[in-house]
Every structure is written in structure tokens, then in C-alpha cells.
Design an enzyme around this catalytic site. Structure first.
Site, short mmCIF file in Angstrom:
data_model
loop_
_atom_site.label_atom_id
_atom_site.label_comp_id
_atom_site.label_asym_id
_atom_site.label_seq_id
_atom_site.Cartn_x
_atom_site.Cartn_y
_atom_site.Cartn_z
N GLU A 97 0.79 -1.24 -0.19
CA GLU A 97 0.07 0.18 -0.05
C GLU A 97 0.99 1.07 0.15
O GLU A 97 2.03 1.26 0.66
CB GLU A 97 -0.90 0.09 1.17
CG GLU A 97 -1.78 -0.89 1.40
CD GLU A 97 -2.57 -1.19 2.93
OE1 GLU A 97 -3.13 -2.32 2.97
OE2 GLU A 97 -2.02 -0.30 3.64
N TYR A 102 7.70 1.54 -7.80
CA TYR A 102 6.93 0.19 -7.76
C TYR A 102 6.57 0.03 -9.27
O TYR A 102 6.47 -1.08 -9.49
CB TYR A 102 5.71 0.28 -6.75
CG TYR A 102 5.97 0.61 -5.51
CD1 TYR A 102 7.17 -0.10 -4.85
CD2 TYR A 102 5.23 1.45 -4.64
CE1 TYR A 102 7.39 0.06 -3.63
CE2 TYR A 102 5.52 1.67 -3.39
CZ TYR A 102 6.82 1.12 -2.40
OH TYR A 102 7.08 1.21 -1.35
C1 LIG Z 1 10.71 5.77 -2.08
C2 LIG Z 1 12.00 5.58 -2.07
C3 LIG Z 1 12.40 4.16 -0.99
C4 LIG Z 1 12.75 5.05 -3.30
O1 LIG Z 1 14.30 4.98 -2.62
P1 LIG Z 1 15.64 5.14 -3.77
O2 LIG Z 1 16.53 4.30 -3.32
O3 LIG Z 1 15.90 6.52 -3.79
O4 LIG Z 1 15.05 4.65 -5.15
P2 LIG Z 1 15.73 4.29 -6.27
O5 LIG Z 1 16.97 5.22 -6.56
O6 LIG Z 1 15.86 2.63 -6.22
O7 LIG Z 1 14.88 4.57 -7.43
C5 LIG Z 1 14.19 3.71 -8.40
C6 LIG Z 1 12.98 4.35 -9.27
O8 LIG Z 1 12.02 4.87 -8.54
C7 LIG Z 1 11.81 6.18 -8.86
N1 LIG Z 1 11.98 7.30 -8.12
C8 LIG Z 1 12.76 7.03 -6.92
N2 LIG Z 1 12.73 8.47 -6.22
C9 LIG Z 1 11.89 9.31 -6.98
C10 LIG Z 1 11.79 10.62 -6.97
N3 LIG Z 1 12.25 11.44 -6.04
N4 LIG Z 1 10.94 11.21 -7.82
C11 LIG Z 1 10.35 10.43 -8.88
N5 LIG Z 1 10.76 9.03 -9.06
C12 LIG Z 1 11.59 8.48 -8.02
C13 LIG Z 1 12.35 6.24 -10.17
O9 LIG Z 1 11.67 5.93 -11.16
C14 LIG Z 1 13.64 5.52 -10.02
O10 LIG Z 1 14.31 5.00 -11.12
P3 LIG Z 1 15.38 6.21 -11.85
O11 LIG Z 1 16.03 6.78 -10.80
O12 LIG Z 1 16.01 5.36 -12.90
O13 LIG Z 1 14.58 7.38 -12.47
C15 LIG Z 1 12.62 6.72 -0.99
O14 LIG Z 1 12.39 7.75 -1.95
C16 LIG Z 1 12.28 6.92 0.47
O15 LIG Z 1 12.68 6.35 1.25
N6 LIG Z 1 11.06 7.64 0.68
C17 LIG Z 1 10.70 8.03 1.83
C18 LIG Z 1 10.02 6.47 2.32
C19 LIG Z 1 8.81 6.08 1.61
O16 LIG Z 1 8.10 6.89 1.00
N7 LIG Z 1 8.61 4.66 1.66
C20 LIG Z 1 7.79 3.90 0.77
C21 LIG Z 1 6.60 3.93 1.53
S1 LIG Z 1 5.38 2.97 0.64
#
Ligand SMILES: CC(C)(COP(=O)(O)OP(=O)(O)OC[C@H]1O[C@@H](n2cnc3c(N)ncnc32)[C@H](O)[C@@H]1OP(=O)(O)O)[C@@H](O)C(=O)NCCC(=O)NCCS
Length: 143
Positions: free
Chosen positions: A97, A109
Site C-alpha cells: 500500500e 513500484y
Molecule cells: C521511495 C524511496 C524508498 C525510493 O528509494 P531510492 O533508493 O531513492 O529509489 P531508487 O534510486 O531505487 O529509484 C528507483 C526508481 O524509483 C523512482 N524514484 C525514486 N525516487 C524518485 C523521486 N524522488 N522522484 C521520482 N521518481 C523517483 C524512479 O523511477 C527511480 O528510477 P530512476 O532513478 O532510474 O529514474 C525513497 O524515496 C524513500 O525512502 N522515501 C521515503 C519513504 C517512503 O516513501 N517509503 C515508501 C513507503 S510506501
């Protein structure tokens, strides 16, 4: 993840979520044998964590966060992709979710192939009231 990691995990959780889990929730997840992983960027530096539960042939992504200094380096994508490989074939589906307004997580996702299966209206508290939960699912092995 082990109990000694929980204070750092909880601090990252507090920076990442509007309604963060307490340290006790993480300790309960460890006690109940949930899949709890950390990514360390150094001996004392937490870069990310992830928590997954399994029930019968279903797995549920309960929590994932990457520290701001380590975001956009593919850590979450790699963690999840590796876990999806490890979960199959015992788990046939991975559910999650996500807040409707959490664009980074939804993009992550979608990139990993998850599909939207439903919406829970007003499920989450947010700064302006309530926010929908988007339900997503990814099959892990042939049915
Ligand atoms: C969501 C989260 C876990 C992503 O972690 P991350 O290690 O930065 O993500 P990745 O580097 O593996 O990114 C993979 C893809 O996700 C998407 N993505 C990640 N961060 C993004 C951003 N700030 N804006 C847009 N797309 C994003 C992109 O498609 C990215 O691919 P790309 O870099 O080739 O464009 C991180 O932003 C986070 O910790 N957020 C706060 C906690 C949270 O929201 N958790 C999820 C709860 S459901």
C-alpha cells in the site's frame, strides 16, 4: 536487521514517514520473523531498510525507506528486486500500500512492474486531513 540496528532504523523511519512506526514495532517485526533488512553504507551508517511479512503464499511490503543522502542511487530498486527473486516461488504475490501522493514510491513500484489493484479512500492521515492508499500487487511466480 537486528535489535542493535533498531535505533538507527527508527531514526530513519521518523525522517521518512508522516506517522512513523515506533522502535517497538520494529522489534516486534524481528521477534515475529518478518523479513527485515538493512543496507549499511559503513559500519555505523544506515542507508536503507525494508520490512516484509509473509502469510501463506502472499508477501506484503510493510515498510521501506532510503536515507536522503543515499536516494536516487538504485538502492530501493535493488533491494526490492533481489527480495522478489528470493521470495519466489514460496510466495506467489507481493502486495503493498502506498500513499496516493507519494510520487517517488509509486514511480519505484511501477518501474518494478507492480499493478494497481485498488484504492482505500482516506486511509492515511496527512497534514491536510486524509489521503487515499493505493493498493499494488506483483505476481512473483507463475500461478
Ligand atoms: C521511495 C524511496 C524508498 C525510493 O528509494 P531510492 O533508493 O531513492 O529509489 P531508487 O534510486 O531505487 O529509484 C528507483 C526508481 O524509483 C523512482 N524514484 C525514486 N525516487 C524518485 C523521486 N524522488 N522522484 C521520482 N521518481 C523517483 C524512479 O523511477 C527511480 O528510477 P530512476 O532513478 O532510474 O529514474 C525513497 O524515496 C524513500 O525512502 N522515501 C521515503 C519513504 C517512503 O516513501 N517509503 C515508501 C513507503 S510506501
Amino acid at each position: 536487521m537486528c535489535a542493535a540496528d533498531v535505533p538507527q532504523v527508527s531514526a530513519l523511519e521518523a525522517q521518512s514517514q508522516f506517522t512513523p512506526w515506533s522502535e517497538q514495532v520494529f522489534l516486534d517485526c524481528l521477534r515475529d520473523d518478518y523479513l527485515c533488512q538493512v543496507v549499511m553504507a559503513g559500519p555505523d551508517t544506515l542507508a536503507a531498510f525494508m520490512v516484509i511479512s509473509r502469510v501463506l503464499d502472499e508477501a506484503h511490503l510493510l515498510n521501506i525507506a532510503v536515507a536522503s543522502d543515499w536516494q536516487r542511487r538504485g538502492i530501493a530498486r535493488t533491494l526490492l528486486a533481489d527480495m522478489m527473486t528470493a521470495l519466489a516461488p514460496e510466495s506467489r504475490y507481493l502486495f503493498l500500500e502506498v500513499r496516493a501522493g507519494n510520487a517517488p514510491a509509486r514511480a519505484l513500484y511501477e518501474q518494478l512492474g507492480f499493478s494497481v489493484t485498488g484504492v482505500r479512500r482516506g486511509y492515511y492521515r496527512c497534514a491536510t486531513g486524509r489521503e487515499d492508499a493505493v493498493l499494488m500487487m506483483q505476481p512473483l511466480s507463475p500461478s
